[in-house]
Motif scaffolding. Structure first.
Motif, PDB file in Angstrom:
ATOM      1  N   UNK A 158       0.807  -1.222   0.000  1.00 59.93           N
ATOM      2  CA  UNK A 158       0.000   0.000   0.000  1.00 59.93           C
ATOM      3  C   UNK A 158       0.838   1.269   0.000  1.00 59.93           C
ATOM      4  N   UNK A 159       1.881   1.294   0.857  1.00 61.17           N
ATOM      5  CA  UNK A 159       2.670   2.523   0.955  1.00 61.17           C
ATOM      6  C   UNK A 159       3.466   2.747  -0.322  1.00 61.17           C
TER       7      UNK A 159
ATOM      8  N   UNK B 149       2.692   1.788  -3.297  1.00 60.00           N
ATOM      9  CA  UNK B 149       1.741   2.229  -4.326  1.00 60.00           C
ATOM     10  C   UNK B 149       1.311   3.669  -4.104  1.00 60.00           C
ATOM     11  N   UNK B 150       1.116   4.029  -2.829  1.00 63.01           N
ATOM     12  CA  UNK B 150       0.723   5.407  -2.516  1.00 63.01           C
ATOM     13  C   UNK B 150       1.801   6.372  -3.008  1.00 63.01           C
TER      14      UNK B 150
ATOM     15  N   UNK C 153      -7.781   5.163   0.312  1.00 68.07           N
ATOM     16  CA  UNK C 153      -6.928   4.765  -0.810  1.00 68.07           C
ATOM     17  C   UNK C 153      -5.651   4.097  -0.298  1.00 68.07           C
ATOM     18  N   UNK C 154      -4.644   4.023  -1.162  1.00 68.24           N
ATOM     19  CA  UNK C 154      -3.405   3.326  -0.784  1.00 68.24           C
ATOM     20  C   UNK C 154      -2.769   3.881   0.479  1.00 68.24           C
ATOM     21  N   UNK C 155      -2.695   5.209   0.571  1.00 70.99           N
ATOM     22  CA  UNK C 155      -2.016   5.787   1.731  1.00 70.99           C
ATOM     23  C   UNK C 155      -2.819   5.538   3.003  1.00 70.99           C
TER      24      UNK C 155
ATOM     25  N   UNK D  37      -4.832   3.087   3.597  1.00 71.65           N
ATOM     26  CA  UNK D  37      -4.675   1.674   3.944  1.00 71.65           C
ATOM     27  C   UNK D  37      -3.298   1.388   4.527  1.00 71.65           C
ATOM     28  N   UNK D  38      -2.287   2.041   3.959  1.00 68.59           N
ATOM     29  CA  UNK D  38      -0.924   1.839   4.476  1.00 68.59           C
ATOM     30  C   UNK D  38      -0.868   2.270   5.942  1.00 68.59           C
ATOM     31  N   UNK D  39      -1.473   3.407   6.250  1.00 66.82           N
ATOM     32  CA  UNK D  39      -1.450   3.904   7.629  1.00 66.82           C
ATOM     33  C   UNK D  39      -2.287   2.993   8.523  1.00 66.82           C
TER      34      UNK D  39
END
Lengths: 214, 214
Positions: free
Chosen positions: A94-95, A97-98, B93-95, B97-99
């Motif tokens: 995810x990170x 891709x972000x 979004x991706x960020x 979800x990453x967090x």
């Protein structure tokens, strides 16, 4: 610029913020700004701004202010932004891709070439218009492409090993999101990002605000 | 702690890093450390460390060093970490979800309750064990849950409008990743995260290293 080497680490840390604000001014058509106006916009003192900008040559003129575009270009030189650095992202979760999706990097001269991951389910996927390659292909890729910066968006357990793998590949910098401060090989700079530090600062500011209210 | 209000903004910015290092020391079973050892580990001067830690009461003893756990707990109080802050993420979004996937937050007392997004394709999806709710449900959720912090992982175009929507909802802090410095409603703190600033710093350090080599 002969003055470049004299810029201290503390001022370097502040330059990206100047660069960001000056870029916003430029995009709104503002061509001149006084240290006083810039200080109000950025929330730092005018004397701090004059001191910082004097560090690399002092482009302001008394009663006339700073030439925004000139200052922006000079700072971009010091930041090495105009050199068009190439990047890869190691870790296509995810990170990763972000970060790949963050269009502003391209605007600032950073070209993203590819992503890498050791998860077979992600390999050969596309992220934007880029391909995710297997980690097995990393060395070959670095031999055939000039890559300046590796972005590490991998778990901390793998961070040092991947960092070591980047020795003598032409990589000059590691932008490290792995929550672990890696030790770089000689000739490679590292910038460790600790996202949670700013969450802690926020928490502390909330705490102080609540104390003032009570 | 009576000293809390005297801690300056500059020292507050450094506290998360002390907290992180002390936590690592604790996890490896180290209970005592001198300012000299801590200084070598963190890459700042011992006198800076003594000065910073004196700011909130000076817990070191001459020739004896700091009690790591005590210092860690005191800093955690100042940071407000032990209060168990609750968070929501706006933007799945991706960020976002990453967090959401960053397990360390829970370890540090930050409880993530839910994610929100205005994209119907994401609503009702799960991220870890959390649900993504529609933005239409945000106000109702904030009425029925005590939420301290909203994490903004949304495009900059929407950032100020969503920020304004958080007024008078009980939210005390905004952790803002939207690449735009939002103006918060009264009584709400903001911490703006600009990821690219650290990429610029890295680029600048590469530039300076190359100059020294040439």
């Amino acid at each position: 610029m002969a003055q470049q080497k004299k810029v201290s680490a503390v001022v370097i840390r502040r330059l990206p913020r100047y660069y960001r604000y000056l870029g916003e001014l430029l995009s709104t058509g503002i061509t001149r700004i006084s240290s006083k106006e810039l200080s109000e916009k950025m929330g730092v003192t005018a004397s701090q701004i004059r001191q910082d900008l004097n560090c690399f040559g002092g482009f302001g003129q008394q009663g006339y202010g700073y030439n925004v575009e000139f200052l922006y270009m000079e700072i971009s030189k010091i930041l090495g932004v105009e050199n068009g650095r190439s990047m890869i992202i190691i870790g296509a979760g995810n990170l990763g891709r972000a970060i790949a999706g963050y269009a502003n990097f391209a605007k600032r001269g950073f070209r993203l070439l590819a992503l890498f991951d050791n998860n077979p389910a992600l390999v050969q996927q596309t992220v934007g218009n880029l391909t995710v390659y297997s980690m097995n292909e990393l060395n070959r890729f670095l031999q055939s492409h000039q890559v300046d910066i590796a972005v590490l968006t991998i778990p901390r357990a793998a961070a040092q090993q991947v960092t070591d793998q980047l020795a003598n590949t032409g990589i000059r910098g590691i932008w490290n999101f792995s929550h672990m401060e890696v030790v770089p090989p000689p000739g490679i700079c590292v910038e460790n990002v600790h996202l949670s530090d700013s969450l802690m600062t926020l928490s502390c500011n909330i705490e102080q605000m609540q104390e003032q209210e009570s």
